[in-house]
Scaffold this motif. Structure first.
Motif, PDB file in Angstrom:
ATOM      1  N   ALA A 155      30.753 -82.512  12.149  1.00 28.80           N
ATOM      2  CA  ALA A 155      29.294 -82.414  12.256  1.00 28.80           C
ATOM      3  C   ALA A 155      28.927 -81.102  12.934  1.00 28.80           C
ATOM      4  N   GLY A 156      27.910 -80.430  12.396  1.00 29.35           N
ATOM      5  CA  GLY A 156      27.442 -79.173  12.952  1.00 29.35           C
ATOM      6  C   GLY A 156      26.693 -79.366  14.263  1.00 29.35           C
ATOM      7  N   SER A 157      26.484 -78.269  14.956  1.00 28.92           N
ATOM      8  CA  SER A 157      25.883 -78.319  16.287  1.00 28.92           C
ATOM      9  C   SER A 157      24.435 -78.799  16.268  1.00 28.92           C
ATOM     10  N   HIS A 158      23.738 -78.614  15.133  1.00 29.30           N
ATOM     11  CA  HIS A 158      22.344 -79.050  15.086  1.00 29.30           C
ATOM     12  C   HIS A 158      22.235 -80.566  15.196  1.00 29.30           C
ATOM     13  N   LEU A 159      23.179 -81.293  14.625  1.00 30.12           N
ATOM     14  CA  LEU A 159      23.156 -82.748  14.728  1.00 30.12           C
ATOM     15  C   LEU A 159      23.441 -83.196  16.160  1.00 30.12           C
ATOM     16  N   THR A 160      24.308 -82.448  16.850  1.00 28.32           N
ATOM     17  CA  THR A 160      24.566 -82.734  18.264  1.00 28.32           C
ATOM     18  C   THR A 160      23.308 -82.507  19.094  1.00 28.32           C
ATOM     19  N   GLU A 161      22.549 -81.450  18.757  1.00 25.94           N
ATOM     20  CA  GLU A 161      21.309 -81.175  19.471  1.00 25.94           C
ATOM     21  C   GLU A 161      20.286 -82.283  19.254  1.00 25.94           C
ATOM     22  N   LEU A 162      20.210 -82.797  18.036  1.00 27.61           N
ATOM     23  CA  LEU A 162      19.249 -83.853  17.740  1.00 27.61           C
ATOM     24  C   LEU A 162      19.554 -85.135  18.510  1.00 27.61           C
ATOM     25  N   MET A 163      20.825 -85.448  18.654  1.00 23.97           N
ATOM     26  CA  MET A 163      21.210 -86.690  19.309  1.00 23.97           C
ATOM     27  C   MET A 163      21.466 -86.522  20.807  1.00 23.97           C
ATOM     28  N   GLY A 164      21.658 -85.285  21.243  1.00 17.54           N
ATOM     29  CA  GLY A 164      21.956 -85.053  22.648  1.00 17.54           C
ATOM     30  C   GLY A 164      23.355 -85.486  23.029  1.00 17.54           C
ATOM     31  N   MET A 165      24.246 -85.595  22.041  1.00 19.58           N
ATOM     32  CA  MET A 165      25.621 -86.031  22.293  1.00 19.58           C
ATOM     33  C   MET A 165      26.497 -85.658  21.097  1.00 19.58           C
ATOM     34  N   GLU A 166      27.784 -85.702  21.291  1.00 16.08           N
ATOM     35  CA  GLU A 166      28.737 -85.485  20.206  1.00 16.08           C
ATOM     36  C   GLU A 166      28.743 -86.707  19.289  1.00 16.08           C
ATOM     37  N   ILE A 167      28.612 -86.497  17.982  1.00 21.08           N
ATOM     38  CA  ILE A 167      28.487 -87.640  17.066  1.00 21.08           C
ATOM     39  C   ILE A 167      29.689 -87.811  16.146  1.00 21.08           C
ATOM     40  N   ARG A 168      30.705 -86.998  16.267  1.00 17.42           N
ATOM     41  CA  ARG A 168      31.884 -87.196  15.422  1.00 17.42           C
ATOM     42  C   ARG A 168      32.471 -88.583  15.681  1.00 17.42           C
ATOM     43  N   GLY A 169      32.776 -89.281  14.594  1.00 14.23           N
ATOM     44  CA  GLY A 169      33.299 -90.635  14.687  1.00 14.23           C
ATOM     45  C   GLY A 169      32.228 -91.708  14.632  1.00 14.23           C
ATOM     46  N   MET A 170      30.955 -91.329  14.795  1.00 12.95           N
ATOM     47  CA  MET A 170      29.864 -92.297  14.750  1.00 12.95           C
ATOM     48  C   MET A 170      29.417 -92.535  13.308  1.00 12.95           C
ATOM     49  N   PRO A 171      28.806 -93.683  13.027  1.00 13.19           N
ATOM     50  CA  PRO A 171      28.292 -93.911  11.664  1.00 13.19           C
ATOM     51  C   PRO A 171      27.060 -93.070  11.387  1.00 13.19           C
ATOM     52  N   LEU A 172      26.823 -92.785  10.115  1.00 11.46           N
ATOM     53  CA  LEU A 172      25.664 -91.997   9.712  1.00 11.46           C
ATOM     54  C   LEU A 172      24.359 -92.631  10.179  1.00 11.46           C
ATOM     55  N   THR A 173      24.284 -93.953  10.166  1.00 15.81           N
ATOM     56  CA  THR A 173      23.043 -94.646  10.526  1.00 15.81           C
ATOM     57  C   THR A 173      22.667 -94.456  11.992  1.00 15.81           C
ATOM     58  N   THR A 174      23.551 -93.882  12.802  1.00 18.33           N
ATOM     59  CA  THR A 174      23.208 -93.576  14.192  1.00 18.33           C
ATOM     60  C   THR A 174      21.990 -92.667  14.271  1.00 18.33           C
ATOM     61  N   LEU A 175      21.805 -91.836  13.252  1.00 20.20           N
ATOM     62  CA  LEU A 175      20.697 -90.888  13.247  1.00 20.20           C
ATOM     63  C   LEU A 175      19.357 -91.529  12.921  1.00 20.20           C
ATOM     64  N   TYR A 176      19.347 -92.827  12.591  1.00 21.27           N
ATOM     65  CA  TYR A 176      18.137 -93.444  12.046  1.00 21.27           C
ATOM     66  C   TYR A 176      17.654 -94.605  12.898  1.00 21.27           C
ATOM     67  N   MET A 177      16.332 -94.824  12.823  1.00 26.61           N
ATOM     68  CA  MET A 177      15.729 -95.983  13.460  1.00 26.61           C
ATOM     69  C   MET A 177      16.216 -97.251  12.749  1.00 26.61           C
ATOM     70  N   PRO A 178      16.257 -98.380  13.455  1.00 25.94           N
ATOM     71  CA  PRO A 178      16.782 -99.606  12.831  1.00 25.94           C
ATOM     72  C   PRO A 178      16.108 -99.975  11.517  1.00 25.94           C
ATOM     73  N   GLU A 179      14.788 -99.767  11.424  1.00 23.49           N
ATOM     74  CA  GLU A 179      14.078-100.168  10.210  1.00 23.49           C
ATOM     75  C   GLU A 179      14.410 -99.280   9.012  1.00 23.49           C
ATOM     76  N   ALA A 180      15.054 -98.131   9.235  1.00 19.79           N
ATOM     77  CA  ALA A 180      15.374 -97.209   8.141  1.00 19.79           C
ATOM     78  C   ALA A 180      16.829 -97.333   7.686  1.00 19.79           C
ATOM     79  N   ARG A 181      17.639 -98.059   8.407  1.00 13.82           N
ATOM     80  CA  ARG A 181      19.080 -98.014   8.158  1.00 13.82           C
ATOM     81  C   ARG A 181      19.489 -98.666   6.848  1.00 13.82           C
ATOM     82  N   ASP A 182      18.787 -99.694   6.413  1.00 14.64           N
ATOM     83  CA  ASP A 182      19.130-100.316   5.132  1.00 14.64           C
ATOM     84  C   ASP A 182      18.913 -99.342   3.975  1.00 14.64           C
ATOM     85  N   ARG A 183      17.824 -98.573   4.029  1.00 14.82           N
ATOM     86  CA  ARG A 183      17.544 -97.613   2.952  1.00 14.82           C
ATOM     87  C   ARG A 183      18.593 -96.499   2.943  1.00 14.82           C
ATOM     88  N   VAL A 184      18.995 -96.059   4.130  1.00 21.39           N
ATOM     89  CA  VAL A 184      20.022 -95.017   4.218  1.00 21.39           C
ATOM     90  C   VAL A 184      21.357 -95.542   3.693  1.00 21.39           C
TER      91      VAL A 184
END
Length: 221
Positions: free
Chosen positions: A56-85
């Motif tokens: 994952a690029g550094s911009h995704l780390t900036e958005l989450m405020g943490m390292e996201i490697r190993g996390m699921p893609l749905t981590t980036l989304y609100m609960p109500e959006a995760r089914d669509r993703v």
């Protein structure tokens, strides 16, 4: 185009395909998309509708405020959006298809408006199975207080035919709640208020004159 880095990544993926429908993960050279690396990522499919970040690029780390490697893609989304993703993600792997999602950042204290767009492109593993995806997520606006998660505005999933051509994309815009109709001007909402009682003047009321009238009130108390 509001997000030119996504177009750069898509053009690179198209070039990798050549005469094939889907390129191999091993053929991806990060140096070829150097300008988009901050926003790019690689996913690994774990189960239907579930994939984790391998890179994952550094911009995704900036958005989450943490390292996201190993996390699921749905981590980036609100609960109500995760089914669509998850639905779009599964089509990327199983159809296969490429997906574009337009996004809006969550709002709150210290979280200004944030528009974004994410693209998912299928890749083959070394075994020839479609279990990897090249992705890119770009945003416009200040990140603000992290983590910033997203809701999905629209999703466009474009099936990839066996000969490598693209089918007509399946557009799935978000269904917005229809606002309640405004009360017409001539109607008044009373709530708990009782209906007003009409007023009729007394027939015994003295006629109105221009002279002042005094009334003497006598009391023996």
């Amino acid at each position: 185009m509001r997000f030119p880095v996504l177009q750069e990544v898509e053009s690179y993926w198209d070039a990798l395909r050549g005469d094939h429908a889907i390129p191999f993960r091993a053929d991806v050279d990060p140096r070829k998309i150097e300008k988009a690396l901050r926003s790019a990522f690689i996913l690994e499919r774990l189960a239907p509708g579930i994939a984790r970040f391998r890179l994952a690029g550094s911009h995704l780390t900036e958005l989450m405020g943490m390292e996201i490697r190993g996390m699921p893609l749905t981590t980036l989304y609100m609960p109500e959006a995760r089914d669509r993703v998850s639905s779009a993600l599964e089509q990327v792997f199983s159809t296969p298809a490429k997906a574009w999602l337009t996004l809006a950042g969550d709002r709150g204290l210290g979280k200004p408006p944030l528009d974004a767009c994410m693209m998912l492109l299928p890749l083959k593993s070394d075994q020839g199975e479609i279990t990897r995806a090249l992705g890119c997520l770009a945003s416009l606006g200040p990140v603000g207080r992290t983590p910033r998660r997203f809701v999905v505005r629209t999703a466009a999933v474009t099936p990839i035919l066996p000969n490598g051509s693209m089918a007509v994309p399946d557009m799935t815009p978000e269904t917005w709640q229809t606002p309640a109709a405004a009360t017409p001007p001539h109607e008044v909402v009373n709530g708990f208020q009782e209906p007003a009682v009409g007023f009729n003047p007394s027939p015994h009321r003295p006629e109105r004159t221009d002279k002042p009238q005094l009334y003497l009130v006598k009391s023996d108390d």
